[in-house]
Scaffold this motif. Structure first.
Motif, PDB file in Angstrom:
ATOM      1  N   LEU A   1      -5.948  -0.030  -5.159  1.00  0.00           N
ATOM      2  CA  LEU A   1      -4.959  -0.193  -3.745  1.00  0.00           C
ATOM      3  C   LEU A   1      -3.490   0.167  -4.384  1.00  0.00           C
ATOM      4  CD1 LEU A   1      -5.199  -1.337  -1.116  1.00  0.00           C
ATOM      5  CD2 LEU A   1      -4.276  -3.296  -2.028  1.00  0.00           C
ATOM      6  N   GLN A   2      -3.048  -0.036  -5.655  1.00  0.00           N
ATOM      7  CA  GLN A   2      -1.760   0.483  -6.141  1.00  0.00           C
ATOM      8  C   GLN A   2      -1.625   1.874  -6.093  1.00  0.00           C
ATOM      9  OE1 GLN A   2      -0.334  -0.873  -9.735  1.00  0.00           O
ATOM     10  NE2 GLN A   2      -0.107  -3.058  -9.070  1.00  0.00           N
ATOM     11  N   ALA A   3      -2.767   2.584  -6.471  1.00  0.00           N
ATOM     12  CA  ALA A   3      -2.589   3.990  -6.424  1.00  0.00           C
ATOM     13  C   ALA A   3      -2.654   4.646  -5.049  1.00  0.00           C
ATOM     14  CB  ALA A   3      -3.682   4.762  -7.186  1.00  0.00           C
ATOM     15  N   ASP A   4      -3.103   3.868  -4.054  1.00  0.00           N
ATOM     16  CA  ASP A   4      -3.484   4.317  -2.542  1.00  0.00           C
ATOM     17  C   ASP A   4      -2.099   3.679  -1.923  1.00  0.00           C
ATOM     18  OD1 ASP A   4      -5.839   5.825  -2.627  1.00  0.00           O
ATOM     19  OD2 ASP A   4      -6.799   3.817  -2.548  1.00  0.00           O
ATOM     20  N   THR A   5      -1.113   3.330  -2.666  1.00  0.00           N
ATOM     21  CA  THR A   5       0.108   2.636  -1.939  1.00  0.00           C
ATOM     22  C   THR A   5       1.300   3.642  -2.206  1.00  0.00           C
ATOM     23  OG1 THR A   5      -0.765   0.501  -1.883  1.00  0.00           O
ATOM     24  CG2 THR A   5       1.626   0.926  -1.880  1.00  0.00           C
ATOM     25  N   ARG A   6       1.928   4.209  -1.013  1.00  0.00           N
ATOM     26  CA  ARG A   6       2.944   5.017  -1.246  1.00  0.00           C
ATOM     27  C   ARG A   6       4.400   4.068  -1.391  1.00  0.00           C
ATOM     28  NH1 ARG A   6       7.627   7.283   1.592  1.00  0.00           N
ATOM     29  NH2 ARG A   6       6.667   6.681   3.725  1.00  0.00           N
ATOM     30  N   GLY A   7       4.483   2.943  -0.912  1.00  0.00           N
ATOM     31  CA  GLY A   7       5.621   2.322  -0.893  1.00  0.00           C
ATOM     32  C   GLY A   7       5.566   0.779  -0.286  1.00  0.00           C
ATOM     33  N   VAL A   8       6.479   0.039  -0.775  1.00  0.00           N
ATOM     34  CA  VAL A   8       6.436  -1.221  -0.332  1.00  0.00           C
ATOM     35  C   VAL A   8       8.079  -1.619   0.043  1.00  0.00           C
ATOM     36  CG1 VAL A   8       6.145  -3.766  -0.896  1.00  0.00           C
ATOM     37  CG2 VAL A   8       4.540  -2.053  -1.838  1.00  0.00           C
ATOM     38  N   VAL A   9       8.193  -2.104   1.328  1.00  0.00           N
ATOM     39  CA  VAL A   9       9.552  -2.504   1.649  1.00  0.00           C
ATOM     40  C   VAL A   9       9.580  -4.041   1.906  1.00  0.00           C
ATOM     41  CG1 VAL A   9      11.290  -2.116   3.524  1.00  0.00           C
ATOM     42  CG2 VAL A   9       9.739  -0.343   2.885  1.00  0.00           C
ATOM     43  N   THR A  10      10.199  -4.805   1.161  1.00  0.00           N
ATOM     44  CA  THR A  10      10.389  -6.153   1.286  1.00  0.00           C
ATOM     45  C   THR A  10      12.066  -6.504   2.007  1.00  0.00           C
ATOM     46  OG1 THR A  10      11.360  -6.343  -1.029  1.00  0.00           O
ATOM     47  CG2 THR A  10       8.924  -6.688  -0.436  1.00  0.00           C
ATOM     48  N   LEU A  11      11.511  -7.584   3.029  1.00  0.00           N
ATOM     49  CA  LEU A  11      12.853  -7.818   3.802  1.00  0.00           C
ATOM     50  C   LEU A  11      13.092  -9.296   3.522  1.00  0.00           C
ATOM     51  CD1 LEU A  11      11.558  -6.242   7.053  1.00  0.00           C
ATOM     52  CD2 LEU A  11      13.158  -5.093   5.362  1.00  0.00           C
ATOM     53  N   GLY A  12      14.303  -9.520   2.521  1.00  0.00           N
ATOM     54  CA  GLY A  12      14.309 -10.972   2.250  1.00  0.00           C
ATOM     55  C   GLY A  12      13.476 -11.776   1.711  1.00  0.00           C
ATOM     56  N   THR A  13      12.723 -11.244   0.693  1.00  0.00           N
ATOM     57  CA  THR A  13      11.636 -11.940   0.067  1.00  0.00           C
ATOM     58  C   THR A  13      11.973 -12.568  -1.011  1.00  0.00           C
ATOM     59  OG1 THR A  13       9.647 -10.203   0.680  1.00  0.00           O
ATOM     60  CG2 THR A  13       9.375 -11.590  -1.471  1.00  0.00           C
ATOM     61  N   PRO A  14      11.665 -14.173  -1.027  1.00  0.00           N
ATOM     62  CA  PRO A  14      12.054 -14.944  -2.198  1.00  0.00           C
ATOM     63  C   PRO A  14      11.241 -14.676  -3.671  1.00  0.00           C
ATOM     64  CG  PRO A  14      10.993 -16.013  -0.540  1.00  0.00           C
ATOM     65  CD  PRO A  14      10.977 -14.772  -0.046  1.00  0.00           C
ATOM     66  N   PHE A  15      11.435 -13.619  -4.378  1.00  0.00           N
ATOM     67  CA  PHE A  15      10.360 -13.472  -5.488  1.00  0.00           C
ATOM     68  C   PHE A  15      10.698 -14.507  -6.367  1.00  0.00           C
ATOM     69  CE2 PHE A  15      10.654  -8.894  -3.742  1.00  0.00           C
ATOM     70  CZ  PHE A  15       9.398  -8.797  -3.865  1.00  0.00           C
ATOM     71  N   GLN A  16      11.887 -15.113  -6.492  1.00  0.00           N
ATOM     72  CA  GLN A  16      11.813 -16.390  -7.453  1.00  0.00           C
ATOM     73  C   GLN A  16      12.142 -17.491  -6.822  1.00  0.00           C
ATOM     74  OE1 GLN A  16      11.628 -15.927 -10.680  1.00  0.00           O
ATOM     75  NE2 GLN A  16      11.482 -13.902 -10.465  1.00  0.00           N
ATOM     76  N   GLY A  17      11.633 -17.649  -5.528  1.00  0.00           N
ATOM     77  CA  GLY A  17      11.750 -19.095  -4.600  1.00  0.00           C
ATOM     78  C   GLY A  17      12.964 -19.267  -4.194  1.00  0.00           C
ATOM     79  N   SER A  18      13.060 -20.554  -3.315  1.00  0.00           N
ATOM     80  CA  SER A  18      14.223 -20.715  -2.546  1.00  0.00           C
ATOM     81  C   SER A  18      14.305 -22.209  -2.583  1.00  0.00           C
ATOM     82  CB  SER A  18      14.042 -20.579  -1.029  1.00  0.00           C
ATOM     83  OG  SER A  18      14.881 -21.039  -0.257  1.00  0.00           O
ATOM     84  N   VAL A  19      15.679 -22.708  -2.801  1.00  0.00           N
ATOM     85  CA  VAL A  19      16.052 -24.075  -2.964  1.00  0.00           C
ATOM     86  C   VAL A  19      15.694 -24.714  -1.643  1.00  0.00           C
ATOM     87  CG1 VAL A  19      17.843 -25.817  -3.253  1.00  0.00           C
ATOM     88  CG2 VAL A  19      17.539 -23.928  -4.585  1.00  0.00           C
TER      89      VAL A  19
END
Length: 490
Positions: free
Chosen positions: A190-208
């Protein structure tokens, strides 16, 4: 945007139209949910009156609470039926804007509607569970799109006539779900078949805010909507997956990670917190192909917290680290705290995963709807990278209550404002969107404020336009006067 005028026609595809397949992944609360046992929609249906009833009556939203079977992994009672198509409201998370503008914008860059997959999911469940469902759905979508006649037509007019690949456009929690879907341990291609990822306000490290939601109502009366949200989220795996994974808890002259015991002490589940920590640890090695982050900035945002006897105090500043991992300290060897800001829900550094970032002065709910964000998505889909405006030099910060009483005056605050000239504010009842009410900003103790009153119960949108042309918005719910919480739980 006039879709008929901007949508490319068959046989006349401009060069910018992509041959790729696009997957739209919404955030928490961003999918409509249906109870298959009662045969009723339980989240995301249209109507402001439904929202008011759902959040201000004791029985509203009870079907969203996790059952024992669901906690054991026996899912299927709740089905996700589509992306949010009406403005919604949630305590602390404020407004959830519909995804119709985002999807309509994407349509102008693809060869056919069949290139777009709107991936709805049950956001109550673990991110890992939804990630596997997304991986399967994305694989089917790409296979179907590659077999579509419009795919071949799109390839023929491109400079690079390669096969179409996947582009994920993910808002908030949707970015975490996307990263889980791209785990090579599940679908190695799936990674090889993916050209790009656009994240909009994603809390990769979480949110208080996730911790604040779990602690709401413990030790002090709060209003009914906020208490209802905590009752729903106390055993919700999806909410626990949003807890801060960075060192966020102030303890004396130190800042440490939240532990499962900490989470249990504020009303959450120690086991779900433990699972969430293990899950995030295992996600660190997963690369997002062609990742671009769109991040809201300049909005006052909780970054650290303190826990005292089960009560959470959230802080608008946070500790920062030196390159060797130690905390920056002052000349008295005390930890220094900095206001980094963010989008009002996710502080800026939690949303950063790579160095390719677009900063926009937007609130969390608007980062997938505002025109500046949609323009960025369009440029990325068409193969360009938009670096965005310089960090901290655009727009303003907006602070407003998420819940007010109809007929009672309140104030919104604006930060990063040097002059009131050319600053416009207005309040719009979403039941009457053609009747916005202008608000008059004034200086109050050196802070730009604007008095406001919601005349009747309902859902309202605050809109601020700054001198440099940026629009910052937030949704606020106006309830009937006297909607205070009783001491007992629902």
């Amino acid at each position: 945007m006039n879709e008929q005028q901007n949508r490319p026609r068959a046989g006349e595809l401009p060069e910018y139209v992509t041959q790729d397949a696009v997957v739209v992944v919404p955030g928490i609360m961003g999918s409509t949910l249906y109870d298959t046992t009662s045969h009723k929609e339980v989240w995301g249906i249209g109507g402001i009156s439904w929202l008011l009833k759902a959040w201000t009556t004791p029985s509203g939203l009870k079907p969203l609470a996790m059952t024992e079977d669901e906690l054991e992994g026996k899912t299927g009672r709740i089905a996700a039926t589509g992306l949010l198509r009406h403005s919604a409201w949630t305590p602390y998370l404020a407004g959830s804007e519909p995804y119709t503008d985002l999807v309509d914008t994407i349509r102008t860059s693809v060869a056919d509607d069949a290139a777009i997959l709107e991936f709805a999911y049950d956001w109550r469940l673990p991110v890992a569970t939804n990630g596997r469902l997304l991986a399967d759905a994305a694989r089917r979508h790409l296979t179907d799109w590659r077999g579509h006649a419009a795919h071949d037509e799109a390839r023929r007019h491109r400079t690079d006539q390669r096969e179409g690949r996947l582009v994920f456009v993910a808002h908030s929690m949707g970015g975490l779900v996307t990263r889980a879907a791209l785990d090579p341990g599940y679908d190695g291609d799936l990674q090889a078949d993916t050209r790009g990822v656009v994240t909009l306000g994603t809390p990769f490290q979480g949110s208080v805010k996730a911790a604040v939601i779990l602690a709401t109502g413990r030790g002090a009366p709060v209003r009914l909507p906020h208490r209802k949200l905590r009752a729903i989220c106390a055993t919700m795996p999806g909410l626990h997956d949003l807890l801060p994974q960075y060192r966020s808890l102030r303890a004396g002259d130190d800042v440490r990670h939240l532990t499962p015991s900490d989470v249990e002490s504020i009303g959450g589940s120690a086991e779900l917190a433990r699972r969430a920590a293990r899950f995030h640890y295992g996600q660190q090695h997963i690369a997002l192909p062609g990742h671009r982050s769109v991040i809201g900035v300049n909005q006052p945002t909780w970054q650290n917290l303190t826990i005292t006897a089960g009560t959470v105090e959230a802080h608008l500043d946070g500790a920062r680290q030196n390159s060797d991992g130690t905390f920056i300290r002052d000349r008295h060897d005390r930890v220094r705290y900095f206001r980094v800001h963010g989008d009002g829900t996710v502080y800026k550094e939690s949303a950063v995963l790579t160095d390719i970032v677009t900063h926009l002065p937007l609130q969390h709910g608007d980062v997938a709807k505002a025109r500046t964000a949609l323009d960025t998505v369009t440029e990325i889909l068409r193969g360009d990278i938009n670096p965005g405006p310089p960090q901290g030099e655009a727009g303003c910060g907006l602070t407003a209550p998420d819940l007010v009483e109809a007929g009672r005056p309140w104030k919104l605050r604006l930060t990063g404002i040097d002059s009131l000239a050319s600053l416009t504010c207005r309040l719009t009842d979403l039941a009457h969107p053609d009747r916005p009410v202008p608000l008059t900003p004034v200086w109050e103790d050196g802070v730009a404020t604007a008095p406001a009153t919601a005349p009747a119960p309902g859902l309202y949108r605050i809109e601020v336009r700054t001198q440099d042309g940026f629009d910052i918005t937030q949704l606020v719910m106006a309830a009937e006067p006297g909607q205070e919480v009783a001491e007992a739980e629902d």
